[in-house]
Enzyme design. Sequence first.
Site, PDB file in Angstrom:
ATOM      1  N   ASP A  35       0.825  -1.208   0.000  1.00 58.45           N
ATOM      2  CA  ASP A  35       0.000   0.000   0.000  1.00 58.45           C
ATOM      3  C   ASP A  35       0.863   1.263   0.000  1.00 58.45           C
ATOM      4  O   ASP A  35       1.945   1.270   0.580  1.00 58.45           O
ATOM      5  CB  ASP A  35      -0.910  -0.015   1.233  1.00 58.45           C
ATOM      6  CG  ASP A  35      -2.024   1.008   1.158  1.00 58.45           C
ATOM      7  OD1 ASP A  35      -2.327   1.488   0.051  1.00 58.45           O
ATOM      8  OD2 ASP A  35      -2.592   1.340   2.206  1.00 58.45           O
ATOM      9  N   GLY A  38       0.061   5.387  -4.508  1.00 53.98           N
ATOM     10  CA  GLY A  38      -0.550   6.654  -4.892  1.00 53.98           C
ATOM     11  C   GLY A  38      -0.041   7.813  -4.071  1.00 53.98           C
ATOM     12  O   GLY A  38       0.253   8.890  -4.606  1.00 53.98           O
ATOM     13  N   HIS A  52       2.787   3.353  -8.946  1.00 58.88           N
ATOM     14  CA  HIS A  52       2.619   1.922  -9.240  1.00 58.88           C
ATOM     15  C   HIS A  52       3.850   1.371  -9.964  1.00 58.88           C
ATOM     16  O   HIS A  52       4.265   0.239  -9.717  1.00 58.88           O
ATOM     17  CB  HIS A  52       1.377   1.712 -10.107  1.00 58.88           C
ATOM     18  CG  HIS A  52       0.096   2.079  -9.407  1.00 58.88           C
ATOM     19  ND1 HIS A  52      -0.204   1.635  -8.141  1.00 58.88           N
ATOM     20  CD2 HIS A  52      -0.965   2.840  -9.804  1.00 58.88           C
ATOM     21  CE1 HIS A  52      -1.392   2.111  -7.771  1.00 58.88           C
ATOM     22  NE2 HIS A  52      -1.862   2.848  -8.757  1.00 58.88           N
ATOM     23  N   ARG A  86     -11.499   2.060  -9.219  1.00 63.60           N
ATOM     24  CA  ARG A  86     -10.567   3.159  -9.471  1.00 63.60           C
ATOM     25  C   ARG A  86     -10.740   3.701 -10.888  1.00 63.60           C
ATOM     26  O   ARG A  86     -11.376   3.067 -11.729  1.00 63.60           O
ATOM     27  CB  ARG A  86      -9.127   2.677  -9.254  1.00 63.60           C
ATOM     28  CG  ARG A  86      -8.837   2.309  -7.805  1.00 63.60           C
ATOM     29  CD  ARG A  86      -7.383   1.978  -7.590  1.00 63.60           C
ATOM     30  NE  ARG A  86      -7.116   1.683  -6.189  1.00 63.60           N
ATOM     31  CZ  ARG A  86      -5.892   1.488  -5.687  1.00 63.60           C
ATOM     32  NH1 ARG A  86      -4.831   1.559  -6.491  1.00 63.60           N
ATOM     33  NH2 ARG A  86      -5.728   1.245  -4.410  1.00 63.60           N
ATOM     34  N   LEU A 146      10.977 -20.814  -3.350  1.00 62.69           N
ATOM     35  CA  LEU A 146       9.941 -19.936  -2.806  1.00 62.69           C
ATOM     36  C   LEU A 146       8.731 -19.873  -3.730  1.00 62.69           C
ATOM     37  O   LEU A 146       8.871 -19.784  -4.948  1.00 62.69           O
ATOM     38  CB  LEU A 146      10.508 -18.524  -2.604  1.00 62.69           C
ATOM     39  CG  LEU A 146       9.549 -17.453  -2.080  1.00 62.69           C
ATOM     40  CD1 LEU A 146      10.261 -16.531  -1.102  1.00 62.69           C
ATOM     41  CD2 LEU A 146       8.986 -16.616  -3.233  1.00 62.69           C
ATOM     42  N   LEU A 210      -7.277  -4.734   7.167  1.00 63.68           N
ATOM     43  CA  LEU A 210      -6.999  -5.890   6.310  1.00 63.68           C
ATOM     44  C   LEU A 210      -7.481  -5.698   4.877  1.00 63.68           C
ATOM     45  O   LEU A 210      -7.003  -6.388   3.965  1.00 63.68           O
ATOM     46  CB  LEU A 210      -7.643  -7.148   6.906  1.00 63.68           C
ATOM     47  CG  LEU A 210      -7.030  -7.640   8.215  1.00 63.68           C
ATOM     48  CD1 LEU A 210      -7.793  -8.856   8.723  1.00 63.68           C
ATOM     49  CD2 LEU A 210      -5.559  -7.982   8.030  1.00 63.68           C
TER      50      LEU A 210
END
Length: 255
Positions: A35, A38, A52, A86, A146, A210
């Site tokens: 997060d 922006g 982004h 968005r 992974l 969350l």
Amino acid sequence: MLEKLSKWKSSLSSQEVREDIDLANIPKHIAIIMDGNGRWAKNRGLPRIAGHREGMKVINKVVRKANEFGVEVLTLYAFSTENWKRPKAEVEYLMKLPERFLKKELPNLMEENVKVRLMGSVEELPDHTKSAVTEAVKKTENNTGLILNFALNYGSRSELMNAMKQIAKEIEMGTLSSKEVSETLLEQYMMTAELRDPDLLIRTSGEIRLSNFMLWQVAYSEFWFTDVLWPDFNESHLSEAIAVYQKRARRYGGV
């Protein structure tokens, strides 16, 4: 409550992080809510898509460090079912990012033995996005390192509803008895059926929520929140989160 939440944030020094990491106690599954892209762009007077773009560059560094630590699964919240709200131009750009990232990084992921995985509603993705992630999943399916699990067009409530609908349908068909329904059974119908639950959940940018992400799976995860915006997140921040995780006692409801 806010005082307790603030204690989940940390300010360990780099020296403390280096000394505190116990390689025998690394979280096996780390989930990250990426997060702040922006806000990062806004702080610099740039369009949101610039944030982004920078945020995408962070993924490779975090994957490398997680792999180095021996993390088994790294789940990244890339695009939620709510993100379609968005602006159209931003959504279109976000849908191009998986293709750009994988085109550039797939050779490196192959070299590092990383297995790409996807959870979310793939059918609703644009063809070019779907094609890129499908190719990456296919090419890395035999890798044993992974697991890089992208949550793309993912929403936890939708996931839970779909799982319950599948169970209800089987009960109606007579292939499943209501007496057989349990937590273990429900988990078999979830998008994470093949994965262990996250041991550690990280959210960047200072938000403490969350956002409809893995609501079932993080029931006993340790949470770590940081004010750092995702484009500024680096290997040291990941190390700090792990160091904090290792200082906590996980009792799972026990004493």
